[in-house]
Design a protein around this motif. Structure first.
Motif, mmCIF file in Angstrom:
data_model
loop_
_atom_site.group_PDB
_atom_site.id
_atom_site.type_symbol
_atom_site.label_atom_id
_atom_site.label_comp_id
_atom_site.label_asym_id
_atom_site.label_seq_id
_atom_site.Cartn_x
_atom_site.Cartn_y
_atom_site.Cartn_z
ATOM 1 N N HIS A 224 -3.459 -0.622 15.926
ATOM 2 C CA HIS A 224 -2.637 -1.069 14.784
ATOM 3 C C HIS A 224 -1.622 -2.088 15.278
ATOM 4 C CE1 HIS A 224 0.896 1.190 16.106
ATOM 5 N NE2 HIS A 224 0.118 2.250 16.300
ATOM 6 N N THR A 225 -0.917 -2.687 14.321
ATOM 7 C CA THR A 225 0.083 -3.704 14.688
ATOM 8 C C THR A 225 1.503 -3.244 14.370
ATOM 9 O OG1 THR A 225 -0.244 -4.724 12.522
ATOM 10 C CG2 THR A 225 -1.544 -5.617 14.344
ATOM 11 N N GLY A 226 1.681 -1.920 14.166
ATOM 12 C CA GLY A 226 2.999 -1.397 13.803
ATOM 13 C C GLY A 226 3.999 -1.509 14.947
ATOM 14 N N LYS A 227 5.262 -1.649 14.592
ATOM 15 C CA LYS A 227 6.313 -1.785 15.621
ATOM 16 C C LYS A 227 7.239 -0.567 15.660
ATOM 17 C CE LYS A 227 6.268 -6.836 15.808
ATOM 18 N NZ LYS A 227 4.986 -6.951 15.074
ATOM 19 N N VAL A 228 7.837 -0.214 14.495
ATOM 20 C CA VAL A 228 8.771 0.920 14.463
ATOM 21 C C VAL A 228 8.030 2.155 13.968
ATOM 22 C CG1 VAL A 228 10.888 1.845 13.439
ATOM 23 C CG2 VAL A 228 10.765 -0.568 14.075
ATOM 24 N N ALA A 229 8.081 3.231 14.755
ATOM 25 C CA ALA A 229 7.368 4.467 14.395
ATOM 26 C C ALA A 229 8.239 5.367 13.523
ATOM 27 C CB ALA A 229 6.948 5.207 15.660
ATOM 28 N N LEU A 230 9.449 5.642 13.986
ATOM 29 C CA LEU A 230 10.307 6.634 13.332
ATOM 30 C C LEU A 230 11.722 6.108 13.153
ATOM 31 C CD1 LEU A 230 9.019 9.481 15.639
ATOM 32 C CD2 LEU A 230 8.665 9.489 13.162
ATOM 33 N N VAL A 231 12.331 6.456 12.022
ATOM 34 C CA VAL A 231 13.720 6.063 11.753
ATOM 35 C C VAL A 231 14.459 7.287 11.234
ATOM 36 C CG1 VAL A 231 15.255 4.532 10.460
ATOM 37 C CG2 VAL A 231 12.955 3.744 11.046
ATOM 38 N N ASP A 232 15.640 7.561 11.801
ATOM 39 C CA ASP A 232 16.493 8.635 11.293
ATOM 40 C C ASP A 232 17.277 8.075 10.100
ATOM 41 O OD1 ASP A 232 18.776 10.280 10.807
ATOM 42 O OD2 ASP A 232 18.572 11.161 12.792
ATOM 43 N N ASP B 56 -5.455 1.147 7.187
ATOM 44 C CA ASP B 56 -6.112 0.723 8.421
ATOM 45 C C ASP B 56 -5.135 -0.143 9.195
ATOM 46 O OD1 ASP B 56 -7.603 -0.255 10.443
ATOM 47 O OD2 ASP B 56 -9.386 -0.632 9.249
ATOM 48 N N GLY B 57 -4.601 0.412 10.291
ATOM 49 C CA GLY B 57 -3.520 -0.228 11.043
ATOM 50 C C GLY B 57 -3.840 -1.612 11.545
ATOM 51 N N SER B 58 -5.125 -1.889 11.776
ATOM 52 C CA SER B 58 -5.486 -3.203 12.308
ATOM 53 C C SER B 58 -5.255 -4.297 11.279
ATOM 54 C CB SER B 58 -6.953 -3.214 12.749
ATOM 55 O OG SER B 58 -7.770 -2.831 11.655
ATOM 56 N N VAL B 59 -5.091 -3.881 9.994
ATOM 57 C CA VAL B 59 -4.820 -4.906 8.978
ATOM 58 C C VAL B 59 -3.467 -4.654 8.307
ATOM 59 C CG1 VAL B 59 -7.173 -5.635 8.483
ATOM 60 C CG2 VAL B 59 -6.295 -3.627 7.345
ATOM 61 N N GLY B 60 -2.497 -4.349 9.138
ATOM 62 C CA GLY B 60 -1.122 -4.351 8.646
ATOM 63 C C GLY B 60 -0.597 -3.026 8.119
ATOM 64 N N GLY B 61 -0.957 -1.911 8.765
ATOM 65 C CA GLY B 61 -0.396 -0.615 8.390
ATOM 66 C C GLY B 61 1.115 -0.623 8.542
ATOM 67 N N ASN B 62 1.637 -1.554 9.363
ATOM 68 C CA ASN B 62 3.075 -1.598 9.598
ATOM 69 C C ASN B 62 3.859 -2.067 8.376
ATOM 70 O OD1 ASN B 62 1.599 -4.001 10.382
ATOM 71 N ND2 ASN B 62 3.578 -4.905 10.890
ATOM 72 N N ASN B 63 3.160 -2.506 7.307
ATOM 73 C CA ASN B 63 3.884 -2.887 6.093
ATOM 74 C C ASN B 63 4.230 -1.659 5.260
ATOM 75 O OD1 ASN B 63 3.570 -5.548 6.775
ATOM 76 N ND2 ASN B 63 1.616 -5.744 5.691
ATOM 77 N N HIS B 64 3.707 -0.508 5.645
ATOM 78 C CA HIS B 64 3.936 0.705 4.866
ATOM 79 C C HIS B 64 5.088 1.506 5.466
ATOM 80 C CE1 HIS B 64 0.256 0.077 2.596
ATOM 81 N NE2 HIS B 64 -0.333 -0.221 3.734
ATOM 82 N N VAL B 65 6.014 1.907 4.590
ATOM 83 C CA VAL B 65 7.145 2.723 5.028
ATOM 84 C C VAL B 65 7.147 4.003 4.201
ATOM 85 C CG1 VAL B 65 9.652 2.827 5.358
ATOM 86 C CG2 VAL B 65 8.456 0.631 5.602
ATOM 87 N N PHE B 66 6.975 5.146 4.877
ATOM 88 C CA PHE B 66 6.936 6.452 4.216
ATOM 89 C C PHE B 66 8.264 7.162 4.431
ATOM 90 C CE2 PHE B 66 2.556 5.366 4.708
ATOM 91 C CZ PHE B 66 1.880 6.015 3.678
ATOM 92 N N LEU B 67 8.813 7.744 3.365
ATOM 93 C CA LEU B 67 10.022 8.542 3.515
ATOM 94 C C LEU B 67 9.602 10.000 3.624
ATOM 95 C CD1 LEU B 67 13.095 8.680 3.599
ATOM 96 C CD2 LEU B 67 13.105 8.889 1.116
ATOM 97 N N CYS B 68 9.902 10.631 4.742
ATOM 98 C CA CYS B 68 9.499 12.024 4.940
ATOM 99 C C CYS B 68 10.546 12.950 4.341
ATOM 100 C CB CYS B 68 9.281 12.337 6.414
ATOM 101 S SG CYS B 68 8.677 14.013 6.629
ATOM 102 N N THR B 69 10.334 13.321 3.082
ATOM 103 C CA THR B 69 11.236 14.252 2.382
ATOM 104 C C THR B 69 10.707 15.682 2.508
ATOM 105 O OG1 THR B 69 9.932 13.895 0.396
ATOM 106 C CG2 THR B 69 11.923 12.574 0.626
ATOM 107 N N VAL B 70 9.387 15.801 2.755
ATOM 108 C CA VAL B 70 8.784 17.143 2.828
ATOM 109 C C VAL B 70 9.029 17.736 4.215
ATOM 110 C CG1 VAL B 70 7.020 16.744 1.073
ATOM 111 C CG2 VAL B 70 6.543 16.096 3.414
ATOM 112 N N PRO B 71 9.152 19.062 4.310
ATOM 113 C CA PRO B 71 9.455 19.650 5.625
ATOM 114 C C PRO B 71 8.307 19.470 6.622
ATOM 115 C CG PRO B 71 9.320 21.360 3.917
ATOM 116 C CD PRO B 71 9.100 20.066 3.239
#
Length: 556
Positions: free
Chosen positions: A47-55, A236-251
């Motif tokens: 994939h081409t993602g850069k930032v994995a996790l954000v607090d 599919d990370g090879s085509v820009g999965g890094n454009n997706h930002v998920f907010l983890c609200t679920v435990p």
């Protein structure tokens, strides 16, 4: 269309000759190599993602290179400094945190088995799980350390997960996550070979009935669900999965939070913004600040967002939001249309799953699919289903209600050290009896009608009536008791108790509620009590819960 030589109706997915419904979704390709752990699998996806996790609260970020360095360092420390071996069970007792995925991936990479528990649980409940799962190591926060104080839990070596706080002075504390991440070369050390069939997680679920049981899920189960989730969101990370930002609200201690946000999404290059505790204002602020595109939630939060839409939209910029992912219960037409009217650019996606199915067994993957009101969606890729008459065992065709049975690469191995419960839930053909009364329509959409199983769903948390009944029976003034789900608009359902008092007792409703409240997590508390002269039961002594539910709801 044909599956394994069977002729399948392309519209419904139903095969007349074997009474099996086949998924209409395109199958996902799964690795066939026998030795592969889920961590290696996730780490190796391109994939081409850069930032994995954000607090969400501090803004602290972990990039993908930092994530894998941290995972390898923690794995090496567990293995080399603390003697954790393949098959050893490691407990995480923690709210959501950017360190939760680091620990989960590290434990599974060395063949350790991850077990999680709800931070709201009491020390007694946690000790019971530690003892049942045979945990031998724990990760927790300074604030929660005191909960590891009873029984088997009091003997565990502990690593503290707060990154900034000084570890508490306690003889059980052997390290901190900060020390572990700083140790080692960050390169992967050599460990014992992990097979796809080895147990990876041991999450506790009440299953179809009764008390909590450890659900043993394998690396194959987790790998297949990772692929299904990434496929569902077209990540599919090879085509820009890094454009997706998920907010983890679920435990993250829950199957969906663990498989989707603490592990699976990290195989796509997406960014996961972690909310340590749910609060509506903080959630909205995180969406605006971090340009969140996907928001998972449970129906009561979706209803609240609709009710307060004007105030929310006046205060927060939600223009980045593309989809909300709702689970826990199907949404009504009124709720879907109300939300769509207030948030016209946001699609609603729904899902249905169990801990025993490692997450999603069916889902709606577009706004159009969700507009089939009341549906839980179409079967996940690589999935087969049966609708079985609970009385006769006969497999039923379309539009007939019966118990949903599922079969797929994500179905659990079984219940840990509980062959009886496993045999009653998993049959020899690999079918998982879900305990849910469902039907599948002529277009292949699944509808959940009722629960055959006796779980109460409070804000998405599972509450087992049997556990609360056993507790009520220990009260000196209670002769008999039954617990039922009571419907509530805000929380979904809450536990209500029917109580038979011992002769001469003047036990009050408040006393019953207080007695239970001191012994269980807040979400399991009894919130309504009715006194009766006898609990209705069938000839074999089984509580007739449906009669009690009818009695309780007839007075609403």
């Amino acid at each position: 269309m044909a599956h394994d030589g069977a002729v399948v109706d392309p519209r419904s997915g139903f095969c007349q000759s074997n009474s099996i419904f086949y998924s209409k979704r395109r199958s996902v390709l799964l690795p066939s190599v026998p030795y592969l752990d889920v961590t290696t699998y996730i780490a190796s996806r391109p994939h081409t993602g850069k930032v994995a996790l954000v607090d969400a609260s501090t803004g602290r970020k972990i990039t993908y290179p930092e994530l894998w360095r941290a995972v390898h360092a923690v794995a090496a420390s567990l293995s080399q400094s603390h003697g954790v071996r393949k098959g050893d069970v490691v407990l995480i007792l923690s709210p959501n945190s950017i360190y939760f995925p680091v620990v989960a991936l590290a434990v599974m990479s060395i063949g350790g088995v991850l077990t999680t528990t709800n931070p709201l649980n009491t020390p007694g409940e946690i000790a019971k799980q530690v003892s049942d799962s045979k945990s031998r190591f724990a990760f927790t926060t300074s604030a929660l350390l005191s909960k590891l104080s009873t029984g088997a839990a009091a003997c565990l070596p502990v690593v503290i997960l707060d990154s900034d706080a000084e570890p508490p002075r306690d003889s059980r504390v052997v390290s901190s996550i900060k020390e572990m991440m700083a140790s080692g070369s960050g390169r992967r050390a050599a460990y014992e070979h992990v097979s796809q069939d080895d147990t990876a997680t041991l999450l506790y679920s009440s299953g179809t009935t009764g008390v909590s049981k450890g659900v043993a899920s394998t690396h194959r189960n987790l790998i297949s669900m990772t692929e299904i989730i990434i496929n569902r969101f077209k990540l599919d990370g090879s085509v820009g999965g890094n454009n997706h930002v998920f907010l983890c609200t679920v435990p993250m201690f829950h199957i969906f939070g663990l498989v989707a946000f603490a592990t699976g999404m990290l195989g796509s290059g997406s960014t996961v913004v972690v909310l340590s505790k749910f609060e509506m204002g903080e959630m909205m602020s995180a969406i605006a600040t971090h340009r969140v595109t996907y928001l998972p939630l449970v129906p009561p939060i979706l209803v609240a967002m609709t009710q307060h839409a004007q105030a929310i939209r006046a205060k927060y910029d939600l223009s980045s939001l593309k989809s909300v992912l709702s689970g826990g219960a199907p949404l009504s037409r009124e709720v879907i249309e109300g939300f769509a009217e207030k948030y016209p650019g946001v699609e609603i996606l729904q899902g249905y799953g169990l801990t025993e199915s490692t997450g999603i067994g069916a889902s709606t993957d577009s706004a159009e699919e969700s507009r089939r009101f009341g549906t839980a969606g179409m079967l996940s890729p690589n999935t087969q289903a049966r609708i079985v008459d609970p009385d006769t065992g006969e497999s039923l065709p379309m539009n007939r209600s019966g118990e949903l049975w599922l079969r797929g690469p994500y179905v659990m191995k079984g219940y840990f050290s509980n062959p009886e419960a496993t045999a009653s839930t998993l049959n020899s053909g690999g079918w998982l009896r879900t305990g849910d009364l469902c039907y599948i329509d002529e277009d292949g959409f699944l509808f959940v009608v009722d629960r055959l199983k006796e779980l109460i769903k409070y804000k998405g948390y599972q509450v087992a009536p049997a556990e609360l009944e056993a507790l009520l029976h220990t009260h000196p003034d209670i002769l008999d008791a039954a617990v039922i789900p009571f419907p509530d608009r805000e929380v979904g359902q809450f536990p209500m108790a029917y109580v038979v008092r011992k002769e001469g007792s003047r036990l009050s409703e408040a006393e019953v509620m207080d007695f239970v409240a001191t012994k269980v997590a807040p979400y399991k508390r009894i919130r309504r009590v009715a006194f009766v002269s006898a609990i209705p039961k069938n000839p074999s002594g089984k509580i007739l819960r449906k009669d009690l539910i009818k009695l309780a709801t007839s007075k609403i």
